[in-house]
Design an enzyme around this catalytic site. Structure first.
Site, mmCIF file in Angstrom:
data_model
loop_
_atom_site.group_PDB
_atom_site.id
_atom_site.type_symbol
_atom_site.label_atom_id
_atom_site.label_comp_id
_atom_site.label_asym_id
_atom_site.label_seq_id
_atom_site.Cartn_x
_atom_site.Cartn_y
_atom_site.Cartn_z
ATOM 1 N N ASP A 14 54.538 25.877 37.226
ATOM 2 C CA ASP A 14 54.585 27.136 36.474
ATOM 3 C C ASP A 14 55.936 27.784 36.745
ATOM 4 O O ASP A 14 56.303 28.002 37.898
ATOM 5 C CB ASP A 14 53.430 28.014 36.998
ATOM 6 C CG ASP A 14 53.326 29.343 36.286
ATOM 7 O OD1 ASP A 14 54.343 29.841 35.759
ATOM 8 O OD2 ASP A 14 52.217 29.899 36.273
ATOM 9 N N ILE A 15 56.658 28.119 35.711
ATOM 10 C CA ILE A 15 58.001 28.681 35.870
ATOM 11 C C ILE A 15 57.963 29.994 36.665
ATOM 12 O O ILE A 15 58.896 30.304 37.402
ATOM 13 C CB ILE A 15 58.694 28.869 34.491
ATOM 14 C CG1 ILE A 15 60.183 29.187 34.651
ATOM 15 C CG2 ILE A 15 58.044 29.949 33.648
ATOM 16 C CD1 ILE A 15 61.089 28.065 34.421
ATOM 17 N N GLY A 36 52.929 32.413 25.766
ATOM 18 C CA GLY A 36 53.495 31.298 26.532
ATOM 19 C C GLY A 36 54.277 31.745 27.755
ATOM 20 O O GLY A 36 53.842 32.631 28.500
ATOM 21 N N VAL A 37 55.439 31.140 27.944
ATOM 22 C CA VAL A 37 56.293 31.434 29.101
ATOM 23 C C VAL A 37 56.645 32.925 29.134
ATOM 24 O O VAL A 37 56.604 33.579 30.189
ATOM 25 C CB VAL A 37 57.593 30.598 29.010
ATOM 26 C CG1 VAL A 37 58.600 31.029 30.054
ATOM 27 C CG2 VAL A 37 57.286 29.116 29.151
ATOM 28 N N ASP A 38 56.988 33.460 27.987
ATOM 29 C CA ASP A 38 57.400 34.850 27.854
ATOM 30 C C ASP A 38 56.318 35.796 28.394
ATOM 31 O O ASP A 38 56.593 36.679 29.230
ATOM 32 C CB ASP A 38 57.627 35.112 26.353
ATOM 33 C CG ASP A 38 58.585 36.252 26.074
ATOM 34 O OD1 ASP A 38 59.176 36.780 27.029
ATOM 35 O OD2 ASP A 38 58.726 36.608 24.897
ATOM 36 N N SER A 126 61.207 25.895 23.258
ATOM 37 C CA SER A 126 60.779 25.625 21.874
ATOM 38 C C SER A 126 59.630 24.626 21.738
ATOM 39 O O SER A 126 59.174 24.389 20.622
ATOM 40 C CB SER A 126 61.947 25.147 20.982
ATOM 41 O OG SER A 126 62.814 26.215 20.656
ATOM 42 N N THR A 127 59.154 24.046 22.861
ATOM 43 C CA THR A 127 58.139 22.982 22.719
ATOM 44 C C THR A 127 56.708 23.509 22.701
ATOM 45 O O THR A 127 55.767 22.721 22.681
ATOM 46 C CB THR A 127 58.261 21.936 23.852
ATOM 47 O OG1 THR A 127 57.997 22.606 25.104
ATOM 48 C CG2 THR A 127 59.635 21.299 23.881
ATOM 49 N N GLY A 128 56.536 24.837 22.741
ATOM 50 C CA GLY A 128 55.195 25.419 22.698
ATOM 51 C C GLY A 128 54.926 26.001 21.327
ATOM 52 O O GLY A 128 54.825 25.279 20.326
ATOM 53 N N TYR A 130 56.837 27.349 19.314
ATOM 54 C CA TYR A 130 57.866 27.048 18.320
ATOM 55 C C TYR A 130 57.837 25.598 17.819
ATOM 56 O O TYR A 130 58.663 25.214 16.988
ATOM 57 C CB TYR A 130 59.253 27.432 18.846
ATOM 58 C CG TYR A 130 59.523 28.938 18.819
ATOM 59 C CD1 TYR A 130 58.560 29.837 18.350
ATOM 60 C CD2 TYR A 130 60.743 29.462 19.226
ATOM 61 C CE1 TYR A 130 58.786 31.205 18.321
ATOM 62 C CE2 TYR A 130 60.989 30.839 19.196
ATOM 63 C CZ TYR A 130 59.998 31.704 18.737
ATOM 64 O OH TYR A 130 60.239 33.060 18.700
HETATM 65 P P1 ADP Z 1 58.477 28.472 22.646
HETATM 66 O O1 ADP Z 1 58.067 29.716 21.892
HETATM 67 O O2 ADP Z 1 59.982 28.434 22.917
HETATM 68 O O3 ADP Z 1 57.932 27.236 22.062
HETATM 69 P P2 ADP Z 1 56.437 28.604 24.737
HETATM 70 O O4 ADP Z 1 56.417 29.597 25.850
HETATM 71 O O5 ADP Z 1 55.366 28.699 23.713
HETATM 72 O O6 ADP Z 1 57.907 28.702 24.114
HETATM 73 O O7 ADP Z 1 56.397 27.138 25.338
HETATM 74 C C1 ADP Z 1 57.480 26.435 25.879
HETATM 75 C C2 ADP Z 1 56.950 25.353 26.810
HETATM 76 O O8 ADP Z 1 56.592 25.943 28.061
HETATM 77 C C3 ADP Z 1 55.674 24.627 26.331
HETATM 78 O O9 ADP Z 1 55.848 23.240 26.598
HETATM 79 C C4 ADP Z 1 54.573 25.243 27.164
HETATM 80 O O10 ADP Z 1 53.512 24.316 27.396
HETATM 81 C C5 ADP Z 1 55.283 25.534 28.452
HETATM 82 N N1 ADP Z 1 54.736 26.633 29.268
HETATM 83 C C6 ADP Z 1 53.848 27.601 28.926
HETATM 84 N N2 ADP Z 1 53.635 28.432 29.978
HETATM 85 C C7 ADP Z 1 54.414 27.976 31.003
HETATM 86 C C8 ADP Z 1 54.640 28.382 32.353
HETATM 87 N N3 ADP Z 1 54.003 29.434 32.876
HETATM 88 N N4 ADP Z 1 55.528 27.658 33.109
HETATM 89 C C9 ADP Z 1 56.188 26.592 32.586
HETATM 90 N N5 ADP Z 1 56.018 26.155 31.324
HETATM 91 C C10 ADP Z 1 55.131 26.827 30.550
#
Ligand code: ADP
Length: 177
Positions: A14-15, A36-38, A126-128, A130
């Site tokens: 987890d980031i 997601g990450v944001d 971008s892999t989530g 987006y």
């Molecule tokens: P985007 O909108 O750029 O696609 P996302 O946040 O939806 O960004 O996803 C980007 C990637 O990060 C995806 O592969 C998702 O599975 C992964 N992801 C989601 N949450 C976390 C986290 N807490 N830590 C690391 N990677 C994550």
């Protein structure tokens, strides 16, 4: 002195749990948070991050942070010094947006270097939400970081959320530079 590209490492995780000088947020152009990450970064990092994002919007990015660019804020309560927010491109089948995705990695590293960061942790931008295919996203990420010589950044860590993301980055890392 010739600069060398940073060492690339992979972790599954987890980031928001990373200890690093800077972690990168897969933000959206509003800089006001999302899923997601944001969402995870703002939830865990606390309101200080959003307050700085709002100030950046007011001072520089009234129309939003353009896709492919990057900007830094505090990391609030996270175990990092800085969060670097970058806006990935939404994947498209009708248009090649790879250069914008590469730009996210390059610009984030440029900002990290300006901040004096030695270790930088990235999610798979971008892999989530987006929609970018993981294999292609991993190849672009690894290739761009390998081409970057961004002292004082010494380590770039890709933090992959699940086994398939980890496998895609492992495979990209194993292919010749
Ligand atoms: P985007 O909108 O750029 O696609 P996302 O946040 O939806 O960004 O996803 C980007 C990637 O990060 C995806 O592969 C998702 O599975 C992964 N992801 C989601 N949450 C976390 C986290 N807490 N830590 C690391 N990677 C994550």
């Amino acid at each position: 002195m010739t600069q060398t590209a940073p060492t690339v490492t992979l972790v599954r995780g987890d980031i928001t749990e990373q200890r690093a000088d800077a972690i990168v947020n897969a933000a959206n152009s509003s800089l006001l948070g999302g899923g997601g990450v944001d969402g995870a970064i703002h939830r865990k990092g606390g309101p200080e991050i959003l307050a700085e994002c709002r100030a950046l919007r007011a001072s520089h990015y009234g129309k939003g942070l353009p896709t492919g660019q990057a900007v830094a804020t505090t990391a609030g309560r996270l175990g990092a010094e800085h969060v670097i927010h970058t806006v990935g491109p939404v994947h498209s089948t009708s248009e090649d947006r790879s250069a914008l995705l590469a730009s996210c990695y390059r610009e984030s590293l440029r900002v990290a270097a300006e901040l004096g960061a030695r270790t930088v942790a990235f999610p798979a931008i971008s892999t989530g939400i987006y929609g970018w295919p993981m294999g292609d996203g991993a190849r672009i990420a690894v290739r761009t970081v390998r081409e970057a010589a961004v002292a004082p950044v010494e380590e770039v860590r890709f933090v992959l959320f699940d086994d398939s993301a980890y496998a895609a980055f492992e495979s990209a890392l194993q292919s010749p530079a």
